[in-house]
Design a protein around this motif. Structure first.
Motif, PDB file in Angstrom:
ATOM      1  N   HIS A 193      -8.160   2.192  -9.708  1.00 35.36           N
ATOM      2  CA  HIS A 193      -7.818   3.541 -10.154  1.00 35.36           C
ATOM      3  C   HIS A 193      -6.625   3.557 -11.102  1.00 35.36           C
ATOM      4  CE1 HIS A 193     -10.426   6.067  -7.512  1.00 35.36           C
ATOM      5  NE2 HIS A 193     -10.444   4.953  -6.799  1.00 35.36           N
ATOM      6  N   SER A 208       0.837  -1.199   0.000  1.00 36.73           N
ATOM      7  CA  SER A 208       0.000   0.000   0.000  1.00 36.73           C
ATOM      8  C   SER A 208       0.866   1.241   0.000  1.00 36.73           C
ATOM      9  CB  SER A 208      -0.914   0.013   1.239  1.00 36.73           C
ATOM     10  OG  SER A 208      -1.738  -1.131   1.256  1.00 36.73           O
ATOM     11  N   LYS A 213      -3.393   9.502  -4.332  1.00 39.01           N
ATOM     12  CA  LYS A 213      -4.386   8.656  -3.669  1.00 39.01           C
ATOM     13  C   LYS A 213      -3.675   7.522  -2.934  1.00 39.01           C
ATOM     14  CE  LYS A 213      -8.296   9.373  -6.839  1.00 39.01           C
ATOM     15  NZ  LYS A 213      -9.233   9.879  -5.804  1.00 39.01           N
ATOM     16  N   TYR A 241      -4.206  -1.169  -8.885  1.00 41.22           N
ATOM     17  CA  TYR A 241      -4.237  -0.284  -7.717  1.00 41.22           C
ATOM     18  C   TYR A 241      -5.696   0.001  -7.375  1.00 41.22           C
ATOM     19  CZ  TYR A 241       0.684   0.521  -8.916  1.00 41.22           C
ATOM     20  OH  TYR A 241       2.019   0.358  -9.211  1.00 41.22           O
ATOM     21  N   SER A 242      -6.134  -0.412  -6.178  1.00 37.30           N
ATOM     22  CA  SER A 242      -7.534  -0.232  -5.798  1.00 37.30           C
ATOM     23  C   SER A 242      -7.644   0.523  -4.473  1.00 37.30           C
ATOM     24  CB  SER A 242      -8.229  -1.597  -5.666  1.00 37.30           C
ATOM     25  OG  SER A 242      -7.655  -2.345  -4.606  1.00 37.30           O
ATOM     26  N   ASP A 243      -8.804   1.195  -4.297  1.00 35.20           N
ATOM     27  CA  ASP A 243      -9.032   1.932  -3.051  1.00 35.20           C
ATOM     28  C   ASP A 243      -9.807   1.056  -2.061  1.00 35.20           C
ATOM     29  OD1 ASP A 243     -11.667   1.883  -3.922  1.00 35.20           O
ATOM     30  OD2 ASP A 243     -11.689   3.980  -4.559  1.00 35.20           O
ATOM     31  N   SER A 244     -10.207   1.639  -0.947  1.00 35.49           N
ATOM     32  CA  SER A 244     -10.902   0.874   0.097  1.00 35.49           C
ATOM     33  C   SER A 244     -12.257   0.375  -0.363  1.00 35.49           C
ATOM     34  CB  SER A 244     -11.068   1.734   1.359  1.00 35.49           C
ATOM     35  OG  SER A 244     -11.786   2.936   1.051  1.00 35.49           O
ATOM     36  N   LEU A 292      -3.584   3.852  -2.179  1.00 40.23           N
ATOM     37  CA  LEU A 292      -4.145   2.697  -2.864  1.00 40.23           C
ATOM     38  C   LEU A 292      -3.389   1.419  -2.501  1.00 40.23           C
ATOM     39  CD1 LEU A 292      -4.432   4.289  -6.432  1.00 40.23           C
ATOM     40  CD2 LEU A 292      -6.294   4.044  -4.779  1.00 40.23           C
ATOM     41  N   ASP A 293      -4.111   0.301  -2.594  1.00 35.95           N
ATOM     42  CA  ASP A 293      -3.498  -1.021  -2.468  1.00 35.95           C
ATOM     43  C   ASP A 293      -2.964  -1.443  -3.827  1.00 35.95           C
ATOM     44  OD1 ASP A 293      -4.090  -1.446   0.266  1.00 35.95           O
ATOM     45  OD2 ASP A 293      -6.143  -2.039  -0.250  1.00 35.95           O
ATOM     46  N   LYS A 322     -10.931   7.493 -13.168  1.00 32.87           N
ATOM     47  CA  LYS A 322     -11.526   8.379 -12.172  1.00 32.87           C
ATOM     48  C   LYS A 322     -13.024   8.516 -12.451  1.00 32.87           C
ATOM     49  CE  LYS A 322     -10.764  12.775 -14.645  1.00 32.87           C
ATOM     50  NZ  LYS A 322     -10.185  14.142 -14.545  1.00 32.87           N
TER      51      LYS A 322
END
Length: 510
Positions: free
Chosen positions: A304, A170, A180, A296-299, A182-183, A334
């Protein structure tokens, strides 16, 4: 050039790399990430795709091979896409080849796909195929397809083995100029893992009886009506096996369980034998052929950003001038499920490719001289034509029963003018009063006039002597010297002597 094209296509087709549905890694459920991408109805993104060929230092290339390699090497596509909904999207982009650029604009809606390319006189429209009313019941709708995709991902990710390299870290990443947290899901898959991956997946899917049956039931629901029409109905206890999703799943799973071991055994034996007998294939399917993927992903599990790198190792044979092909893609996304507006294309004067059948020459004239689009059409062989003309009717030439045959007179091969000219896309008109033929060359647009009994051709008003005279046979067929009509229309001829199947002539236009 054909050898290289065929070789590259074969190598690409051999890639059995699957990474879309891996199991949970580092606390991140990849299936949820992929599933969430299906829930995104609107989004804005930008992508870049590049292709690089590692050409051998000592490669000896003929001009056509060199041109094809240069066309691919350094190829780059940049696209900025706006997806308003699952049915409406647009994209502006640029194709870069060498030092040339080709801007383009694409717009998609439920009725059509429109394309506007720099250098084109007008936009191009491809209407969306309408569903035949009689097939409407058999055609899955968008919601059914989305439900099926989600069911597939859930089942697939549960049973698909992870590649040897699968990690999650992360951190801060730049997306459309904004930072951002991101994971980063990092996956690597070598072609040498393919056989073991398939074996592991099939065994896991068979062991997951409940999950596999549930997925097979979804297949039955989605494609049952179509299968019923294509195959003979098979009833079990009065129920149609294809229409009853649960019954279909039960029997499909039973078949898979009974045959899986034998199928895997045959696959393993065939795979290992192919690798052993073909050093070239062994090179392609080695660890040097590798796919690397970063998501790359958010919570909320929204993707993204992605980076993909696919390196394809090619056989080190004398006739393969390239060591490997590297394909790289990057993307940023986005406005997930926010308001996104497409950019439509003005199609008032657009060319509808389903209504207007343009000849190769008309397509070339549709684009401005010197434009990259026109150059690409030429390099892709849009003008290529090949005609085969047997000198006599044989048992292998039944397809020519309705066509007049060539003949030789005083050493000159005479051919039916209309047949050869129209095969080369020329428009042919016979003037019975003037006893002359007028041809419009499709590629050059030149006007060619040939008069009966004359060995002089008028090409755009300029006299040109040909090798023989225009004649007319008893059945009314107009004949012309083969070499003359071919040269007038920009083609080359070749006489092939009898090799057991009869003699024939060929006409080839590049």
């Amino acid at each position: 050039m054909m050898r290289i094209r065929t070789g590259l296509a074969a190598m690409l087709a051999m890639m059995l790399i699957v990474l879309a549905g891996c199991q949970s890694v580092g606390g991140v459920d990849i299936a949820q990430v992929v599933n969430q991408s299906l829930n995104v109805k609107s989004v804005e993104s930008k992508e870049t795709v590049t292709v690089k060929l590692d050409v051998k230092k000592d490669a000896k290339l003929d001009p056509e091979d060199e041109q094809f390699i240069n066309l691919l090497n350094g190829l780059q596509i940049d696209i900025h896409t706006k997806k308003e909904s699952n049915e409406k999207m647009s994209a502006r982009g640029e194709l870069k080849i060498g030092n040339k650029k080709l801007p383009f604009h694409i717009s998609v809606d439920p009725k059509q796909v429109a394309l506007d390319v720099e250098g084109a006189k007008e936009a191009i429209v491809i209407p969306t195929a309408e569903v035949d009313p009689s097939m409407a019941e058999l055609t899955p709708d968008l919601e059914q397809m989305e439900a099926f995709q989600k069911a597939f991902i859930q089942w697939f990710s549960k049973n698909a083995p992870n590649p040897k390299v699968a990690t999650v870290t992360s951190g801060m990443e730049s997306v459309f100029g904004e930072s951002k947290f991101l994971d980063r899901i990092h996956l690597e898959f070598g072609a040498d893992e393919t056989l073991g991956w398939i074996q592991g997946f099939v065994k896991a899917a068979i062991a997951d009886e409940e999950g596999t049956k549930a997925f097979l039931e979804e297949i039955g629901k989605l494609y049952g009506p179509l299968l019923t029409t294509m195959l003979e109905e098979e009833e079990i206890g009065g129920a149609n096996i294809y229409k009853d999703g649960e019954l279909f799943a039960t029997f499909a799973y039973k078949w898979l369980k009974e045959n899986a071991d034998q199928m895997l055994k045959e696959l393993t034996t065939g795979w290992e034998q192919a690798i052993k007998e073909s050093p070239e294939l062994a090179q392609v399917l080695s660890d040097k052929t590798k796919l690397k993927l970063d998501m790359y992903s958010d919570s909320a599990k929204n993707i993204h950003k992605t980076n993909m790198e696919l390196n394809i190792q090619l056989p080190s044979t004398d006739d393969m001038p390239v060591n490997s092909i590297l394909i790289q893609t990057t993307s940023e996304l986005k406005n997930h499920n926010n308001t996104v507006k497409v950019e439509p294309i003005n199609v008032e004067n657009a060319v509808n490719v389903m209504e207007e059948e343009l000849t190769p020459g008309e397509w070339l004239r549709f684009f401005e001289e010197g434009s990259l689009a026109k150059d690409l059409l030429k390099q892709m062989g849009i003008t290529y034509k090949f005609i085969y003309l047997p000198m006599s009717q044989g048992e292998y030439d039944e397809w020519l029963n309705d066509s007049p045959l060539p003949y030789v007179e005083k050493g000159v091969t005479m051919v039916p003018l209309r047949y050869v000219a129209e095969e080369l896309d020329a428009v042919v008109k016979w003037d019975s009063k003037q006893k002359q033929v007028t041809m419009m060359d499709d590629i050059t647009g030149s006007k060619i006039v040939l008069k009966l009994g004359s060995n002089i051709a008028l090409v755009d008003g300029v006299q040109k002597k040909i090798s023989g005279k225009l004649v007319i046979s008893k059945d009314g067929t107009v004949y012309v010297p083969l070499r003359s009509v071919s040269e007038l229309l920009g083609a080359k001829v070749q006489f092939e002597p009898d090799s057991g199947y009869g003699s024939y002539v060929t006409v080839e236009r590049q």
